[in-house]
Design a protein around this motif. Structure first.
Motif, PDB file in Angstrom:
ATOM      1  N   GLY A  54       0.436  -1.379  -0.394  1.00 28.53           N
ATOM      2  CA  GLY A  54       0.383  -0.034  -0.487  1.00 28.53           C
ATOM      3  C   GLY A  54       0.969   0.833   0.261  1.00 28.53           C
ATOM      4  N   GLY A 122     -12.979   3.289  -6.767  1.00 27.37           N
ATOM      5  CA  GLY A 122     -12.815   2.604  -5.726  1.00 27.37           C
ATOM      6  C   GLY A 122     -12.296   0.884  -6.838  1.00 27.37           C
ATOM      7  N   LEU A 125      -8.888   0.444  -8.261  1.00 27.59           N
ATOM      8  CA  LEU A 125      -8.014   0.137  -6.747  1.00 27.59           C
ATOM      9  C   LEU A 125      -8.204  -1.701  -7.316  1.00 27.59           C
ATOM     10  CD1 LEU A 125      -5.830   1.243  -5.213  1.00 27.59           C
ATOM     11  CD2 LEU A 125      -7.263   1.792  -3.661  1.00 27.59           C
ATOM     12  N   VAL A 126      -9.623  -1.774  -6.658  1.00 31.94           N
ATOM     13  CA  VAL A 126      -9.634  -2.893  -6.079  1.00 31.94           C
ATOM     14  C   VAL A 126      -8.687  -4.322  -7.356  1.00 31.94           C
ATOM     15  CG1 VAL A 126     -11.372  -5.130  -5.907  1.00 31.94           C
ATOM     16  CG2 VAL A 126     -11.420  -2.510  -4.608  1.00 31.94           C
ATOM     17  N   GLY A 130      -5.155  -3.866  -6.568  1.00 27.67           N
ATOM     18  CA  GLY A 130      -4.823  -5.434  -5.951  1.00 27.67           C
ATOM     19  C   GLY A 130      -4.948  -6.253  -6.359  1.00 27.67           C
ATOM     20  N   THR A 168      -2.454  -7.749  -1.565  1.00 27.86           N
ATOM     21  CA  THR A 168      -4.070  -7.758  -2.139  1.00 27.86           C
ATOM     22  C   THR A 168      -4.185  -5.967  -0.761  1.00 27.86           C
ATOM     23  OG1 THR A 168      -4.139  -8.921  -3.520  1.00 27.86           O
ATOM     24  CG2 THR A 168      -6.032  -7.409  -2.939  1.00 27.86           C
ATOM     25  N   MET A 169      -4.180  -7.198   0.656  1.00 27.32           N
ATOM     26  CA  MET A 169      -4.924  -6.044   1.936  1.00 27.32           C
ATOM     27  C   MET A 169      -3.915  -5.040   1.536  1.00 27.32           C
ATOM     28  SD  MET A 169      -7.892  -7.635   2.569  1.00 27.32           S
ATOM     29  CE  MET A 169      -8.148  -7.554   0.844  1.00 27.32           C
ATOM     30  N   LEU A 172      -5.515  -2.665  -0.924  1.00 28.45           N
ATOM     31  CA  LEU A 172      -6.847  -2.244  -0.144  1.00 28.45           C
ATOM     32  C   LEU A 172      -6.809  -1.250   1.548  1.00 28.45           C
ATOM     33  CD1 LEU A 172      -9.332  -5.406  -1.593  1.00 28.45           C
ATOM     34  CD2 LEU A 172      -8.007  -3.387  -2.968  1.00 28.45           C
ATOM     35  N   GLY A 276     -11.071  -8.744   4.218  1.00 27.25           N
ATOM     36  CA  GLY A 276     -11.415  -8.588   2.676  1.00 27.25           C
ATOM     37  C   GLY A 276     -12.550  -8.392   2.966  1.00 27.25           C
ATOM     38  N   ALA A 279     -12.447  -4.811   3.923  1.00 24.80           N
ATOM     39  CA  ALA A 279     -11.499  -3.610   3.408  1.00 24.80           C
ATOM     40  C   ALA A 279     -12.859  -3.234   1.770  1.00 24.80           C
ATOM     41  CB  ALA A 279     -10.031  -4.235   2.711  1.00 24.80           C
ATOM     42  N   LEU A 280     -12.768  -3.932   1.248  1.00 26.46           N
ATOM     43  CA  LEU A 280     -14.507  -4.041   0.266  1.00 26.46           C
ATOM     44  C   LEU A 280     -15.863  -2.953   0.413  1.00 26.46           C
ATOM     45  CD1 LEU A 280     -14.110  -7.608  -1.529  1.00 26.46           C
ATOM     46  CD2 LEU A 280     -13.024  -5.183  -2.619  1.00 26.46           C
ATOM     47  N   LEU A 283     -14.383   0.456   1.057  1.00 29.66           N
ATOM     48  CA  LEU A 283     -13.593   1.250   0.138  1.00 29.66           C
ATOM     49  C   LEU A 283     -14.099   1.777  -1.270  1.00 29.66           C
ATOM     50  CD1 LEU A 283     -11.306   2.380  -1.904  1.00 29.66           C
ATOM     51  CD2 LEU A 283     -11.259  -0.028  -2.596  1.00 29.66           C
TER      52      LEU A 283
END
Length: 339
Positions: A54, A122, A125-126, A130, A168-169, A172, A276, A279-280, A283
């Motif tokens: 990140g 968003g 970015l995901v 990510g 990935t986390m 995100l 996950g 975060a999702l 975001l």
């Protein structure tokens, strides 16, 4: 002229070097923090949340490609702090640098905005920054373990999934928060500060209760994340989600609270699903709310301009136009005014 160009180039190189050094320090510090919550999957140490990814993506988005040496240096320093560097270190450093660079290029091509005021930002970015770009670092890192015979081929996918989710986390959870903190700070009214204080107290009370309780009440986190996203957009929701993820990660590494009496694989799966989801939710919901508020402001501004035009027409006055329109109407056709 040559002296001026040389001075500018030297100043540009010095500025880029200092920025890269700052990025390296931040990357290394984030890496040391991430290693505090590491888990072991199939004999390989992985982190459920790897903050340096990140930091790297946010640094590239804010400062540009010129800071990539700082990412490489930070990655090298993290590796050196864990083990003796060898030939395989080069592959790891390259993959840890290329993955954020690919994320940056994909996001720039998709028209990503730093304020993340649109749903498409968003989603970009995901899925691009990510899910997509972090496959590079995960594949290179786990593939290197298989090539060294440190990992059996049958264990590739479990370790790859854990590595990929951790990287990935990091993107995100950490990158959006850094982008928001560096951007212009929002102005809240007094009542919003009171609400923010109440939300903070509720977060400090309910999230530890949800994570530390052996009754597995992790679902209590999501009303707080939704509340923060609805009222305080990205800054509030990401802070709430990051706090919950960090606390859950430390409890998972200790095998306590909501992760009591679970195997290593079950702990990793449960923690990945929780991080996950948090975060999702934070975001994407915050992006939707921010986009709706921007649309509402645009509609209100258009209505105000239309009301002004109607007032002028009702009074028999010419409607206000763009700057210079009155001068153009005053000048007769065919007459050219001298500058």
């Amino acid at each position: 002229m040559a002296d001026v160009l040389d001075t500018r180039q030297f100043r540009f190189s010095t500025e880029a070097a200092l920025m890269s050094l700052a990025v390296a320090v931040c990357y290394y510090a984030a890496g040391r923090l991430g290693l505090l919550g590491r888990l072991v999957v199939e004999g390989v140490v992985v982190t459920p949340v790897w903050p340096p990814t990140g930091v790297a993506v946010a640094a590239l988005l804010l400062l540009g490609v010129r800071v990539w040496p700082g990412i490489a240096l930070g990655s090298f320093l993290v590796i050196v702090s864990l083990t003796t560097p060898g030939p395989t270190t080069v592959v790891t450093v390259v993959s840890n640098t290329v993955a954020p660079l690919c994320a940056f290029l994909l996001l720039r091509r998709a028209g990503f905005r730093h304020d993340m005021a649109r749903l498409r930002d968003g989603l970009s970015l995901v899925f691009l920054g990510g899910f997509g770009a972090m496959t590079i670092s995960a594949t290179a890192g786990v593939g290197l373990q298989v090539a060294k015979s440190s990992l059996d081929t049958s264990e590739f996918w479990p370790v790859w999934l854990a590595w990929w989710v951790g990287d990935t986390m990091g993107v995100l959870l950490v990158a959006p928060l850094l982008l928001v903190l560096v951007g212009p700070a929002g102005r809240f009214r007094v009542r919003r500060w009171k609400e923010a204080t109440f939300l903070g107290l509720a977060t400090l009370l309910l999230i530890p209760m949800a994570v530390l309780s052996p009754m597995s009440m992790l679902f209590l986190v999501f009303p707080l994340v939704i509340w923060a996203a609805l009222r305080f957009q990205l800054a509030g929701s990401m802070l709430c989600a990051l706090f919950a993820s960090v606390l859950a990660t430390f409890e998972a590494t200790s095998g306590r609270g909501a992760f009591l009496h679970l195997t290593d694989v079950e702990i990793m799966a449960k923690l990945q699903a929780f991080n996950g989801s948090a975060a999702l939710t934070a975001l994407l919901l915050a992006s939707v709310i921010t986009e709706q508020r921007a649309t509402r402001r645009s509609v209100r501004r258009a209505c105000q301009e239309l009301a002004e035009v109607l007032e002028h027409l009702a009074a028999g006055e010419p409607s206000p136009g763009p700057p210079g329109a009155a001068e153009s109407r005053a000048a007769p056709h065919g007459v050219h005014r001298s500058p």
